[in-house]
Design a protein around this motif. Sequence first.
Motif, PDB file in Angstrom:
ATOM      1  N   ALA A 221       3.208  -6.770  -7.932  1.00 52.77           N
ATOM      2  CA  ALA A 221       2.528  -5.760  -7.057  1.00 52.77           C
ATOM      3  C   ALA A 221       1.788  -6.629  -5.960  1.00 52.77           C
ATOM      4  O   ALA A 221       1.875  -6.471  -4.816  1.00 52.77           O
ATOM      5  N   GLU A 222       0.965  -7.734  -6.443  1.00 49.85           N
ATOM      6  CA  GLU A 222       0.253  -8.524  -5.604  1.00 49.85           C
ATOM      7  C   GLU A 222       1.051  -9.171  -4.694  1.00 49.85           C
ATOM      8  O   GLU A 222       0.546  -9.352  -3.622  1.00 49.85           O
ATOM      9  N   SER A 224       4.332  -8.686  -3.573  1.00 50.46           N
ATOM     10  CA  SER A 224       4.797  -7.667  -2.507  1.00 50.46           C
ATOM     11  C   SER A 224       3.797  -7.410  -1.420  1.00 50.46           C
ATOM     12  O   SER A 224       4.159  -7.464  -0.260  1.00 50.46           O
ATOM     13  N   ALA A 225       2.520  -7.046  -2.073  1.00 47.49           N
ATOM     14  CA  ALA A 225       1.517  -6.713  -0.677  1.00 47.49           C
ATOM     15  C   ALA A 225       1.131  -7.937  -0.070  1.00 47.49           C
ATOM     16  O   ALA A 225       1.078  -7.670   1.311  1.00 47.49           O
ATOM     17  N   GLY A 261      -1.060  -0.911  -7.890  1.00 48.25           N
ATOM     18  CA  GLY A 261      -0.760  -1.316  -6.456  1.00 48.25           C
ATOM     19  C   GLY A 261       0.893  -1.565  -6.365  1.00 48.25           C
ATOM     20  O   GLY A 261       1.257  -1.946  -5.187  1.00 48.25           O
ATOM     21  N   SER A 264       4.494   2.003  -3.313  1.00 46.46           N
ATOM     22  CA  SER A 264       4.189   2.098  -2.112  1.00 46.46           C
ATOM     23  C   SER A 264       5.484   2.249  -1.301  1.00 46.46           C
ATOM     24  O   SER A 264       6.470   2.506  -1.971  1.00 46.46           O
ATOM     25  N   ARG A 266       7.041   0.219  -0.160  1.00 50.45           N
ATOM     26  CA  ARG A 266       8.091  -0.977  -0.259  1.00 50.45           C
ATOM     27  C   ARG A 266       8.821  -0.807  -1.576  1.00 50.45           C
ATOM     28  O   ARG A 266       9.776  -1.718  -1.707  1.00 50.45           O
TER      29      ARG A 266
END
Length: 480
Positions: A221-222, A224-225, A261, A264, A266
């Motif tokens: 998640a981190e 990808s963000a 997170g 999303s 994405r």
Amino acid sequence: MTRILTAAAIIDASGQSRGPSAITFEGDRITSVAALPAGASFDDVLVMPALANAHDHGRQVRTSSIGGFGKPLEIWLHRLQLFGPVDPYLAAAAPFGRAVLGGQGASMVHYTRAQGLTDYVSEAKVVARAAKDVGLRIAFGIALRDTNPLVYGDSQPILAGLSDAARAEVEGRFLSPPMSVKDQLARVDAVAEAIASPMVDVQYGPNGVQWSTPALLEAIAEASAATGRRVHMHLLETKYQRAYADQHFPQGIARHLKDIGLLSTRLTLAHCTWATPEDLAIIAESGATISVNTSSNLALRSGLAPVAAMLKAGCKVGIGIDGQAFDEDDDLLREMRLVWSLHAGWGFDAEVSTADVMRAVFVNGHRSVNSPVTGLIEAGAPADLLVIDRAALDDDALMPVDPVDLLFARGAARHLKESIVAGRTVALVGKVSGVDLDAIHRELRAQLRAGMADRESFRCVLPELETVICQHFSDRLGCC
């Protein structure tokens, strides 16, 4: 190079078929679309956007060939070990060739089974070369997992139920230590550096929440963000995965993914067969995409996804083949019909429309694999097109019939005259243009047959392993 297609009708995501038209494209882009004047001649074909397969693994051959028919996912997955390693070019070019013959212009390749004959980055380069030779757009989702190799929990009770010989065989094939989270994410970066291009989108591909530790999912998640890279993951494919999610994430699995997170725009979630209304509401709010995989869910006895409820909740829905099309032939045109037939509603109740299904393969699936195709056939759009033989589709020719009705009544890969991706003809009248698919299949099957002897010891213990695993799940939710 400029080319003009004339057609009896255009079908696209606008929701309405257009009458006789001329489509001009130059290079990889459409330059104009114009209605033909009355009396003008045109080819008796339908033109529509090339389809996107929102979830697949690029399986080299049919899994019923290794006894996979009718097996629930939780034992079917282990049976895939019967496939020995083969030339990765053949293993990729074969499904990619079948994909373009089945109407696909873009496909997810969730790469869960590397051949392992070279280092991973080198193999990824070979897969990308196969896609280029065939002419298929792909998203290359790199499998990421670090827990639960045998069942959704501790492996020891499974091993304890096996004979000594079976236990040794299973330990040797399934219980290798996983890579660290850091090394798995570094592998994604290395592959992206090596193969990412306008035709290849590299994505994070966590296998699923039941195969990933919290640390792995949080790191994805981190990452990808931070990078903007998309994520592709299985979720709630079977009732056993639903039970796992409920036990480990009592606040709700969709809510957990949102909290860390990962949920999303994405994210693409494959299956969601056992998603609850609350899950769907949270997924819809996030803007994530769901890929429904109807034939696969039927083949693996996983269930029927709540497609109507997904759409009613506002979810973006794509359609995937998942290496298990209804006739094991990668025909996405037929898969469209199957999805509509099972989910349209009964009698006069209209729940899923043909427009919903077309949006899934013309728009949402392409978004899922980061393809530039918008689903509209218009000036400036990518020249990713299917040319359907309208005369063959309406061989009775008794009266004018809406071409969309004919497409959903009987359309299949056999009606495809030509497939065009990025302005290039990739399939023409049942033949792949860029590779010799028949020769690839012959050599691939020869290599697989030659490798079966090395799998004989595993084949002999499979019945024992499957019996123990079936008992494991039946003790929890009833007979599997």
